[in-house]
Write an enzyme that holds these catalytic residues in place. Sequence first.
Site, PDB file in Angstrom:
ATOM      1  N   HIS A 198       0.806  -1.224   0.000  1.00  0.00           N
ATOM      2  CA  HIS A 198       0.000   0.000   0.000  1.00  0.00           C
ATOM      3  C   HIS A 198       0.828   1.256   0.000  1.00  0.00           C
ATOM      4  O   HIS A 198       0.471   2.250  -0.614  1.00  0.00           O
ATOM      5  CB  HIS A 198      -0.919  -0.001   1.215  1.00  0.00           C
ATOM      6  CG  HIS A 198      -1.975  -1.015   1.068  1.00  0.00           C
ATOM      7  ND1 HIS A 198      -2.448  -1.767   2.091  1.00  0.00           N
ATOM      8  CD2 HIS A 198      -2.613  -1.413  -0.035  1.00  0.00           C
ATOM      9  CE1 HIS A 198      -3.347  -2.585   1.626  1.00  0.00           C
ATOM     10  NE2 HIS A 198      -3.461  -2.385   0.338  1.00  0.00           N
ATOM     11  N   GLU A 439      -0.370 -15.079 -26.726  1.00  0.00           N
ATOM     12  CA  GLU A 439       0.576 -15.337 -25.639  1.00  0.00           C
ATOM     13  C   GLU A 439       1.002 -16.799 -25.575  1.00  0.00           C
ATOM     14  O   GLU A 439       1.851 -17.165 -24.777  1.00  0.00           O
ATOM     15  CB  GLU A 439       0.035 -14.832 -24.298  1.00  0.00           C
ATOM     16  CG  GLU A 439      -1.369 -15.272 -23.956  1.00  0.00           C
ATOM     17  CD  GLU A 439      -1.936 -14.569 -22.718  1.00  0.00           C
ATOM     18  OE1 GLU A 439      -1.191 -13.879 -22.017  1.00  0.00           O
ATOM     19  OE2 GLU A 439      -3.146 -14.741 -22.458  1.00  0.00           O
ATOM     20  N   ASP A 463       3.488 -13.608 -20.904  1.00  0.00           N
ATOM     21  CA  ASP A 463       3.313 -15.056 -21.010  1.00  0.00           C
ATOM     22  C   ASP A 463       4.009 -15.624 -22.239  1.00  0.00           C
ATOM     23  O   ASP A 463       4.530 -16.735 -22.190  1.00  0.00           O
ATOM     24  CB  ASP A 463       1.814 -15.408 -21.044  1.00  0.00           C
ATOM     25  CG  ASP A 463       1.244 -15.487 -19.637  1.00  0.00           C
ATOM     26  OD1 ASP A 463       1.883 -16.121 -18.786  1.00  0.00           O
ATOM     27  OD2 ASP A 463       0.190 -14.883 -19.388  1.00  0.00           O
ATOM     28  N   CYS A 510       0.529  -5.616 -25.053  1.00  0.00           N
ATOM     29  CA  CYS A 510       0.058  -5.145 -23.748  1.00  0.00           C
ATOM     30  C   CYS A 510       0.870  -5.741 -22.607  1.00  0.00           C
ATOM     31  O   CYS A 510       0.578  -5.514 -21.444  1.00  0.00           O
ATOM     32  CB  CYS A 510      -1.424  -5.427 -23.564  1.00  0.00           C
ATOM     33  SG  CYS A 510      -1.804  -7.185 -23.574  1.00  0.00           S
TER      34      CYS A 510
HETATM   35  C1  PEP Z   1       0.813 -10.922 -20.712  1.00  0.00           C
HETATM   36  O1  PEP Z   1       0.832 -12.134 -20.537  1.00  0.00           O
HETATM   37  O2  PEP Z   1       1.702 -10.298 -21.343  1.00  0.00           O
HETATM   38  C2  PEP Z   1      -0.281 -10.102 -20.182  1.00  0.00           C
HETATM   39  C3  PEP Z   1      -0.426  -8.834 -20.504  1.00  0.00           C
HETATM   40  O3  PEP Z   1      -1.147 -10.675 -19.334  1.00  0.00           O
HETATM   41  P1  PEP Z   1      -0.840 -11.038 -17.797  1.00  0.00           P
HETATM   42  O4  PEP Z   1       0.452 -10.352 -17.415  1.00  0.00           O
HETATM   43  O5  PEP Z   1      -2.017 -10.542 -17.044  1.00  0.00           O
HETATM   44  O6  PEP Z   1      -0.726 -12.525 -17.852  1.00  0.00           O
HETATM   45 MG    MG Z   2      -0.895 -13.215 -19.889  1.00  0.00          MG
END
Ligand code: PEP
Ligand code: MG
Length: 574
Positions: A198, A439, A463, A510
Site C-alpha cells: 500500500h 501469448e 506469457d 500489452c
Molecule cells: C501478458 O501475458 O503479457 C499479459 C499482458 O497478461 P498477464 O500479465 O495478465 O498474464
Molecule cells: Mg498473460
Amino acid sequence: MISTLCLYGQGVVRGYAIGHAVVMSAASLEIAHYRVAAEDIPAEQQRFRQAVDTTVRDLHEMAEALPGDAPRELAVLLSVHAMLLQDPMLVQSVCQLIQERQYNAEWALTTQGQSLAEQFALMEDAYLRERSADVRQVIERVLRVLSGSAHWLPNLDAMDTDGSLIVVARDISPADMMRLRGGKFGAFLTDLGGATSHTAIVARSMNVPAVVGMGMVRTLVRDGDQLIVDGLHGTVLVNPPAVVLQEYQERQAAFLRERDELKALRHAPAVTLDGIQICMEANIELPEEAADALAQGAEGIGLFRSEFLFMGRPELPGEQEQYEAYAAVVRTMAGRSVTIRTLDIGADKTLDGEATVATNPALGLRAIRYCLANPELFNTQLRALLRAAIHGPIRVLFPMISHMQEIHAARRALARAAEELRDAGVAHNAAVQVGAMVEIPAMAIAIEPFAEALDFLSIGTNDLIQYVLAIDRGDKDVSSLYDPMHPAVLRLIAHTINAGERVGKPVSVCGEMAGDVRLTRMLLGLGLTGFSMHPQQLLDVKKEIRKAHTNALRVRVASALNRAERIDLAALTG
Ligand code: PEP
Ligand code: MG
C-alpha cells in the site's frame, strides 16, 4: 564527525527527495499476555467486539471524510481494511480463543492474526501475498484501540511539513497514509513492503518518491538525519557530504524539469518523426485506475485485467456488480475504446478457496480454458460486458487462446449471452469487437487464420516469453533466463504484427515490454503501432516515440531478425 551511510531497498516511485528524517515509532505494540478468569470471558469477548466495532467505525469515517483530491486507492484500501475486520471468521475465531484458552483479547487477536497473515504470506500471487500486511495493519489498529492509544503518528498540526520531511517507518497502513497526506512529505521509506504494497500504491498515486522493503531503515536512521532518497534506484544516503548533496540537488532539478516537459506531452499526438501514428493505451486492474489512465493521456484502455474483480474475496462478483465495474470504466473513458479481458484465472492468479492442485498450473486449466469449462461463470461475465457496451465502445479480449475451436466456442458463448439478454428485453449492445491475446507460441506461429477470424490481436509478451523460453515468469531462480530480447520471442512478435498488417487487423502489445522505454525503438522497428502499458509509463514512452524514425528502425531490426541475431538496443538510438 557524522559519517555517511548508504541504504538500499526497492524503489517504487521515481524521483528524488532531499530532506530530514521523521522517524515513526514502532507500529507493532507490546501487548500483555494473560489468562482471563472463566467468569470474565463474556466481558473480555465484549471488550474485543467493541474494539472491532470502534475500529470499523473509524475506518468508515476516515473513508467518508476523504477530501476530493485524495487518491482513489485510499478509499478502496480503507474499505478493504474494514472488510477484513468484519469477516465473521476473524471475530469468531478470536472469541473462540478467549473462550477455550482463556486468552486475553490482545493475546487471542495476535494469535489469530498471525495465522491469518501466514496464510496470505504463503499465497502464490504477489498481490495477495502482500495482503498479509493488511491483516497485520488492521490488527495493530484494533490493538491500539484496545490499549486506548489511538495514534502513533506525529501531530501534523504542530509540524511545519513543507515537503522537506522524509517519513521513515516500519510500515504505513492506508489509514496512517491518510493522516500523512495532511502534510506535505518529500518521500516515504519503509522497512516492510514490496512493489504492490500500500505504501507503494498510495505513494505512486501521490507521486511522492518511495523506497520500501528496506529492512532496517527505522533502526539505522535517527530523527533529524539528513537524507537523500533516490526513488528509482531504491537508494538512501544518510548524512551525505556537501559535494554529494550538491550533485543530487542538480539531479533533482533536472528530474523535475523533465517531469514538467513530460506533462506537456499528455495531449501531444504519439507520432514518429516519419509520420507513423501510434496508438497509446493503458493497462488497468481496477475500475478506479481508468481516471489515472485518462489523466496520463491514454487513448483508451488496452487491457483491463478483469480477474482483479474476482480475486481476494470469498464470493464471485455477480452480473450486476461486474456490469457496474465495466460501465464505470467505459463512462470514465468517455467514448474511447475499452478493451476488457475476460477472466484470466489460474496459474499465478487463483480464486479464493481454490487451491492450485494442477501439477503444472501454467499449462493447466487457466484463462479461456477455465471459462469454457465453467460456462455459467463465463456467461455471467459476457452478459455484464454486453450490457456495459451500451455506454461506449467495448472490445472483448480472450486470453490464452491456442486453438481455433476456442475462438469459435468463445464466440458462441458471446452470442448465447446476447440472445438471452435480447429475449429478456435487457438493454445491451451485441456489436462488440472480439480479439485474443497472443501469448501461446502455437497461436503466434500459426497466426494467419486467427488474425482473419478476429477483429484485433493483443500480444501478451509476459506469457509469450514464459512459454517460448520454457521458464516460469514467477520463479526467481530462472529469472535471469527471462529474456524479452531473445530472437525467438522477437520473431514471433514480428510474425504476428506482419500478419495483422496483411489482413488489416490492429495489433498491439500489452505485456510489460510495451511500457519499457528501453525497448520502444525496437518495438517500433518490429512495426508495432499499438502500445498498452501502466498509465504512469505512457508519457516516457510517448516521448521516445516522438523522437524515433520508424522506417529506419524497421530496416535495422529486420536485418538483425533475419539473421536471428540479438538486437543491439544501443545501436537503435540516435
Ligand atoms: C501478458 O501475458 O503479457 C499479459 C499482458 O497478461 P498477464 O500479465 O495478465 O498474464
Ligand atoms: Mg498473460
